[in-house]
Design a protein around this motif. Sequence first.
Motif, PDB file in Angstrom:
ATOM      1  N   CYS A   1       0.926  -1.113  -0.131  1.00 37.03           N
ATOM      2  CA  CYS A   1      -0.039   0.034  -0.085  1.00 37.03           C
ATOM      3  C   CYS A   1       0.806   1.219   0.054  1.00 37.03           C
ATOM      4  O   CYS A   1       0.477   2.282  -0.715  1.00 37.03           O
TER       5      CYS A   1
ATOM      6  N   LEU B   1       2.354   1.710  -3.455  1.00 35.12           N
ATOM      7  CA  LEU B   1       1.191   2.158  -4.346  1.00 35.12           C
ATOM      8  C   LEU B   1       0.617   3.539  -4.136  1.00 35.12           C
ATOM      9  O   LEU B   1       0.386   4.297  -4.953  1.00 35.12           O
TER      10      LEU B   1
ATOM     11  N   LEU C   1      -0.871  -4.689 -11.755  1.00 32.57           N
ATOM     12  CA  LEU C   1      -0.913  -5.212 -10.143  1.00 32.57           C
ATOM     13  C   LEU C   1      -0.978  -6.665 -10.255  1.00 32.57           C
ATOM     14  O   LEU C   1      -2.287  -6.914 -10.657  1.00 32.57           O
TER      15      LEU C   1
ATOM     16  N   ASP D   1      -6.315   0.207  -9.869  1.00 30.01           N
ATOM     17  CA  ASP D   1      -5.470  -0.564  -9.192  1.00 30.01           C
ATOM     18  C   ASP D   1      -6.042  -1.054  -7.801  1.00 30.01           C
ATOM     19  O   ASP D   1      -5.731  -2.040  -7.276  1.00 30.01           O
TER      20      ASP D   1
ATOM     21  N   LEU E   1      -5.667  -4.698  -6.307  1.00 30.03           N
ATOM     22  CA  LEU E   1      -4.988  -4.723  -4.990  1.00 30.03           C
ATOM     23  C   LEU E   1      -5.923  -5.614  -3.892  1.00 30.03           C
ATOM     24  O   LEU E   1      -5.669  -6.412  -3.164  1.00 30.03           O
TER      25      LEU E   1
ATOM     26  N   VAL F   1      -5.917   4.136  -1.741  1.00 32.49           N
ATOM     27  CA  VAL F   1      -4.961   3.271  -1.064  1.00 32.49           C
ATOM     28  C   VAL F   1      -4.570   3.938   0.430  1.00 32.49           C
ATOM     29  O   VAL F   1      -4.304   3.191   1.372  1.00 32.49           O
TER      30      VAL F   1
END
Length: 354
Positions: free
Chosen positions: A135, A138, A151, A220, A224, A286
């Motif tokens: 995290c 990112l 990812l 993303d 994730l 994130v």
Amino acid sequence: MLKGDIIKGYKILKDFTTAGGGLSKWTFAQKNGKEYFMKEFLYPKYPTKNAPGSPETKARKLKACENFERHHKSLMLEINEKCGSGGNLVFTVDFFRSESKYYKVTEKVDVASLSIREISSLPLSSRVLILKTICHSLNVLHKAGIVHGDLKPDNILIKETKTHNYTAKLIDFDNSYFSGNPPEIIEELVGDMVFYSPELAGYIQEDTRIQGKDLTTLSDVFALGLLFCLYLKGSLPEFDQEKYHYACVAVRNGVRLVSAYSDLPPELNALIEKMLISDYTKRPTVAEIFDGLKSLNIQEDEDKTPTHPLNKALLKGGLSSKTKESPLESSEDPPPLTPSQGGLRGKGLNIGKK
């Protein structure tokens, strides 16, 4: 290029291989006594003076190459300047063309040989530490307005610390683009279908309801969420894989991906479910995900984890905008770059429409 050849001052240490390289070949190279990871792109190829083809064909190829160069150089500049240096992002240190081929160079790093199953069997605090480092990396990228775009486990390097804990590094920005501004040519959106977000799948299928502006950093976050499931439990969330094949297709068809792992904190299950919803505007950022991980009460599991300044900072600290200011930095040598999968060209795939 073969072993022993020199290109732009880099001495090739082994023959290029396509193993695990997707749409590229890779090798290790040495320059000024330091070893690097080098990637040779299979596409596009620059139309040199003696290249075959009509003037029209060469002009089309030249335009594709100019777009390719501009895209990679702008990303390299943005990532290297805005994201700081060191830490948990593996940066591009060189990008160049030699005759008709393009090359990218990054640091060479070493990784722990852990399978997904082994990672999912670690103490919960160890798994959460890995998720926090992912995290953090990112978030640094997203603060610069950049979508990673690919990812998956191959692009996350797991590193073992001297105290036998694990952290992560993020690699391979070949498929990255600026948030809300994906490549105009859909075929240039390359990645692994397993981790596509619903909006990315729709965009590739040219669903008129999905525009380029919809492909943001929150795309993303969907990937994730799937990675969280893999690292925490060793498998993707359940859905009818015979019917939908991929999570993005299931979600585009109204399936709600449920995270109901009885041995995980309810707050963590709820967080994963929010990451995997269809409406990207309702997914957490994130930074919010990191805060959710930070607030978890995993004291009993934490007691099993050797204390280390890096791990303490992660378990209790927050995110910074610059990697070099981050508590995630370690004085240890950074982990190794392994060749990542280039993925699949999505447009030709039958991924379904909502």
